[in-house]
Design a protein around this motif. Structure first.
Motif, PDB file in Angstrom:
ATOM      1  N   LEU A  11       0.827  -1.210   0.000  1.00 51.11           N
ATOM      2  CA  LEU A  11       0.000   0.000   0.000  1.00 51.11           C
ATOM      3  C   LEU A  11       0.860   1.258   0.000  1.00 51.11           C
ATOM      4  CD1 LEU A  11      -2.780  -1.071   2.537  1.00 51.11           C
ATOM      5  CD2 LEU A  11      -2.991  -0.863   0.049  1.00 51.11           C
ATOM      6  N   ALA A  12       1.984   1.208   0.696  1.00 48.79           N
ATOM      7  CA  ALA A  12       2.869   2.377   0.765  1.00 48.79           C
ATOM      8  C   ALA A  12       3.823   2.460  -0.418  1.00 48.79           C
ATOM      9  CB  ALA A  12       3.685   2.336   2.060  1.00 48.79           C
ATOM     10  N   SER A  13       3.896   1.376  -1.216  1.00 53.95           N
ATOM     11  CA  SER A  13       4.848   1.290  -2.337  1.00 53.95           C
ATOM     12  C   SER A  13       6.281   1.515  -1.867  1.00 53.95           C
ATOM     13  CB  SER A  13       4.494   2.294  -3.448  1.00 53.95           C
ATOM     14  OG  SER A  13       3.291   1.948  -4.063  1.00 53.95           O
ATOM     15  N   SER A  14       6.564   1.131  -0.633  1.00 55.09           N
ATOM     16  CA  SER A  14       7.915   1.330  -0.108  1.00 55.09           C
ATOM     17  C   SER A  14       8.142   0.450   1.105  1.00 55.09           C
ATOM     18  CB  SER A  14       8.117   2.801   0.285  1.00 55.09           C
ATOM     19  OG  SER A  14       9.326   2.963   0.980  1.00 55.09           O
ATOM     20  N   SER A  15       9.175  -0.387   1.040  1.00 50.98           N
ATOM     21  CA  SER A  15       9.552  -1.167   2.217  1.00 50.98           C
ATOM     22  C   SER A  15      10.231  -0.264   3.248  1.00 50.98           C
ATOM     23  CB  SER A  15      10.501  -2.306   1.812  1.00 50.98           C
ATOM     24  OG  SER A  15      11.667  -1.798   1.190  1.00 50.98           O
ATOM     25  N   LEU A  16      10.924   0.771   2.774  1.00 46.79           N
ATOM     26  CA  LEU A  16      11.626   1.673   3.677  1.00 46.79           C
ATOM     27  C   LEU A  16      10.667   2.364   4.642  1.00 46.79           C
ATOM     28  CD1 LEU A  16      14.155   3.177   4.581  1.00 46.79           C
ATOM     29  CD2 LEU A  16      13.833   4.752   2.676  1.00 46.79           C
ATOM     30  N   ALA A  17       9.527   2.837   4.130  1.00 47.02           N
ATOM     31  CA  ALA A  17       8.560   3.526   4.980  1.00 47.02           C
ATOM     32  C   ALA A  17       8.036   2.603   6.078  1.00 47.02           C
ATOM     33  CB  ALA A  17       7.401   4.054   4.140  1.00 47.02           C
ATOM     34  N   ILE A  18       7.786   1.351   5.729  1.00 51.40           N
ATOM     35  CA  ILE A  18       7.244   0.410   6.721  1.00 51.40           C
ATOM     36  C   ILE A  18       8.310   0.019   7.732  1.00 51.40           C
ATOM     37  CG2 ILE A  18       6.064  -1.794   7.024  1.00 51.40           C
ATOM     38  CD1 ILE A  18       4.516   0.496   5.571  1.00 51.40           C
ATOM     39  N   VAL A  19       9.564  -0.093   7.291  1.00 51.20           N
ATOM     40  CA  VAL A  19      10.637  -0.394   8.239  1.00 51.20           C
ATOM     41  C   VAL A  19      10.774   0.745   9.247  1.00 51.20           C
ATOM     42  CG1 VAL A  19      13.133  -0.682   8.480  1.00 51.20           C
ATOM     43  CG2 VAL A  19      11.900  -1.942   6.720  1.00 51.20           C
ATOM     44  N   VAL A  20      10.653   1.990   8.794  1.00 52.05           N
ATOM     45  CA  VAL A  20      10.706   3.134   9.711  1.00 52.05           C
ATOM     46  C   VAL A  20       9.530   3.080  10.686  1.00 52.05           C
ATOM     47  CG1 VAL A  20      10.559   5.657   9.857  1.00 52.05           C
ATOM     48  CG2 VAL A  20      11.997   4.585   8.121  1.00 52.05           C
ATOM     49  N   LEU A  21       8.369   2.668  10.191  1.00 48.65           N
ATOM     50  CA  LEU A  21       7.205   2.516  11.072  1.00 48.65           C
ATOM     51  C   LEU A  21       7.469   1.443  12.131  1.00 48.65           C
ATOM     52  CD1 LEU A  21       4.234   3.103  11.782  1.00 48.65           C
ATOM     53  CD2 LEU A  21       3.577   1.413  10.042  1.00 48.65           C
ATOM     54  N   ILE A  22       8.017   0.310  11.703  1.00 49.96           N
ATOM     55  CA  ILE A  22       8.349  -0.770  12.644  1.00 49.96           C
ATOM     56  C   ILE A  22       9.396  -0.278  13.648  1.00 49.96           C
ATOM     57  CG2 ILE A  22       9.318  -3.097  12.855  1.00 49.96           C
ATOM     58  CD1 ILE A  22       8.295  -3.577   9.951  1.00 49.96           C
ATOM     59  N   LEU A  23      10.341   0.523  13.164  1.00 49.86           N
ATOM     60  CA  LEU A  23      11.363   1.092  14.030  1.00 49.86           C
ATOM     61  C   LEU A  23      10.732   1.915  15.149  1.00 49.86           C
ATOM     62  CD1 LEU A  23      14.473   1.638  14.413  1.00 49.86           C
ATOM     63  CD2 LEU A  23      14.115   3.678  13.012  1.00 49.86           C
ATOM     64  N   SER A  24       9.726   2.718  14.807  1.00 51.92           N
ATOM     65  CA  SER A  24       9.051   3.545  15.812  1.00 51.92           C
ATOM     66  C   SER A  24       8.323   2.683  16.833  1.00 51.92           C
ATOM     67  CB  SER A  24       8.068   4.499  15.127  1.00 51.92           C
ATOM     68  OG  SER A  24       8.738   5.356  14.235  1.00 51.92           O
ATOM     69  N   LEU A  25       7.640   1.638  16.353  1.00 49.19           N
ATOM     70  CA  LEU A  25       6.914   0.749  17.253  1.00 49.19           C
ATOM     71  C   LEU A  25       7.868   0.014  18.191  1.00 49.19           C
ATOM     72  CD1 LEU A  25       4.339  -0.769  14.715  1.00 49.19           C
ATOM     73  CD2 LEU A  25       3.900   0.985  16.440  1.00 49.19           C
ATOM     74  N   ALA A  26       8.995  -0.455  17.638  1.00 50.97           N
ATOM     75  CA  ALA A  26       9.940  -1.229  18.436  1.00 50.97           C
ATOM     76  C   ALA A  26      10.631  -0.360  19.483  1.00 50.97           C
ATOM     77  CB  ALA A  26      10.983  -1.880  17.534  1.00 50.97           C
TER      78      ALA A  26
END
Length: 516
Positions: A155-170
């Motif tokens: 949906l975001a067309s980017s793995s980088l954006a989701i990794v940053v999101l996971i980074l925030s959650l972690a």
């Protein structure tokens, strides 16, 4: 915003093949592996890079994106305003090199800003009890967590954006290290899907590149998912920073995949070739002529413009094959020229019919002008295809099949004129796409340079004949005929600039000197 940066990078520039291929390898660390996948797929489609090498480039692109995430985790978001300001300042200079560098710097600044804003936007989520409960459920269902993260990346067309999101959650705690690893795996898997979707209508070679990238990541996730717990234990024993676990896992996964997949990349290409067979000539036709858009002139002419540029790509491929055959004395390089010329004929005919059916009542004067420009360019491209197929093709084939050799000077003159013709063809594509009057003026000026080089080469050839050079005597007619054909091709190429210069008031009606 990450997606828009990717699109900007994908739209990238009309430069030489060497520069474009170098950028394909360098940009991942600045932008997105999705953008690089689309660029590399387009290079493969235009035969500017070998398909097997394209798979290796994408392995590097994935590592580059993972390194970008690691750098972002250092907290460099505060640099974004400075980078944007510096990029704008560079972009206002008259130097094209500095202006391009300015655009790149602005892109980096916007990327850092977008990822910083994304991280900040997750703050309200971190306080949600519902999110904590949901993550607890995912911790007991790793396959679901994998596909959930993959869907977000698509949906975001980017793995980088989701990794940053996971980074925030972690970094906020409440999520196990093993789940962080699983979510990162899902982001990597989902990040390989958008390029596949974007190249569904592309050639078989282009689709093989993006499918191969998806296969590599999918196999990596299948192998790594059962080992996520062990990976988490290793990362904890290594005492890696809890605030950077996501980006560390992202980088380690892509490094491991690259090291394992690199030696077997030829096998991967053979696998994708068997999964996606090459199209036959009858399978390939117009791709952008949407009949439902005929009632909307702007949309219809946009599709026709894309289609005529695809014809230009075919012409470029024919020229590349002819030049490679000339330099390498290889008849096999000429094998596809007649097939490509047939495609050029068929598609340019479809373009003319399509443009003639665009709703005339709703067309503005600019629309009519654009329609004429499209048809004129299609006709000129068809003429170029004829010259290559009926002129250069048999001339080069005759030279190779009879074992003839040009003189060293003559060969150098022809190769140089060929290379200039290829550069002019690429410049013509840029002129047609942008309508830039300065580029159009440059294209016409290069045409005059070609005229001078053709005359100079012919005179040098005649001088070699006067000196009794045997190699020049044996290839005299071939040399002069090829000079004539390349000159004719450049005349058709330069014609794309005439309507633009005419509209800008920069075109005179005659080159004949008027009497005083």
């Amino acid at each position: 915003m990450t997606q828009s940066n990717s699109s900007a990078a994908t739209a990238g520039a009309f430069s030489s093949p060497a520069m474009r291929t170098a950028r394909a390898a360098a940009l991942p660390s600045l932008q997105s592996s999705t953008a690089t996948a689309l660029m590399v797929a387009s290079f493969v489609e235009k035969e500017l890079i070998a398909p097997a090498m394209a798979q290796v480039v994408l392995l590097g692109a994935n590592v580059g994106t993972a390194a970008t995430a690691w750098i972002v985790a250092l907290g460099l978001g505060w640099l974004s305003p400075l980078l944007i300001l510096a990029g704008v300042a560079l972009g206002r200079t008259r130097s094209s090199a500095r202006s391009g560098a300015g655009s790149a710097v602005v892109g980096i600044g916007l990327m850092l800003l977008s990822l910083h804003l994304l991280a900040n936007a997750t703050d309200p989520l971190l306080q949600s009890p519902a999110l904590g409960a949901f993550l607890a459920m995912l911790d007991n269902a790793w396959p679901v967590a994998l596909f959930f993260a993959a869907a977000l990346a698509v949906l975001a067309s980017s793995s980088l954006a989701i990794v940053v999101l996971i980074l925030s959650l972690a970094s906020a705690g409440g999520i196990s290290t093993a789940l962080v690893v699983v979510l990162v795996l899902g982001a990597n898997l989902g990040g390989a899907v958008p390029p596949v979707l974007a190249t569904l209508g592309a050639s078989a070679d282009a689709r093989r590149v993006t499918i191969g990238n998806l296969i590599v990541r999918a196999i990596g996730c299948v192998i790594a998912l059962p080992l996520a717990g062990y990976c988490a234990e290793f990362m904890e024993l290594a005492r890696l920073s809890p605030q950077k676990l996501a980006v560390d896992a992202h980088l380690l996964f892509n490094l491991a995949v690259a090291m394992i997949a690199f030696p077997v990349s030829p096998l991967l290409y053979r696998l994708t070739a068997s999964l996606i067979p090459q199209e036959t000539e009858s399978d390939i036709g117009p791709r952008y002529l949407d009949m439902e858009a005929l009632a909307r002139p702007v949309a219809a002419l946009a599709g026709a413009g894309r289609e005529v540029m695809a014809v230009g790509d075919l012409i470029e491929g024919m020229l590349v094959r002819a030049l490679d055959a000339l330099k390498g004395n290889d008849l096999s390089m000429l094998a596809d020229i007649s097939m490509l010329e047939g495609r050029v004929d068929r598609i340019q005919h479809e373009i003319k019919l399509y443009v003639s059916r665009v709703g005339k009542d709703d067309m503005t004067e600019d629309d009519h002008r654009r329609a004429r420009h499209i048809v004129d360019y299609a006709i000129n491209l068809e003429h170029i295809g004829d010259i290559i197929e009926k002129g250069l093709h048999p001339e080069i084939a005759k030279k190779i099949s009879r074992g003839l050799r040009f003189s060293e000077d003559g060969q150098g003159e022809l190769v140089r004129l060929f290379a200039i013709t290829l550069d002019n063809m690429r410049l013509a594509q840029a002129v047609f796409a942008t309508g830039d009057a300065e580029l159009a003026r440059r294209l016409v000026e290069v045409k005059e340079e070609v005229r001078r080089l053709e005359k100079q080469s012919a005179e040098c050839h005649l001088q070699r004949l006067r000196e009794g050079r045997l190699d020049s005597m044996q290839t005299s007619s071939l040399h002069l005929d090829m000079l004539r054909d390349l000159k004719r091709i450049n005349a058709h190429v330069a014609s794309v600039a005439h309507p633009i210069l005419d509209d800008s008031g920069l075109l005179i009606e005659s080159r004949i000197r008027q009497p005083v």
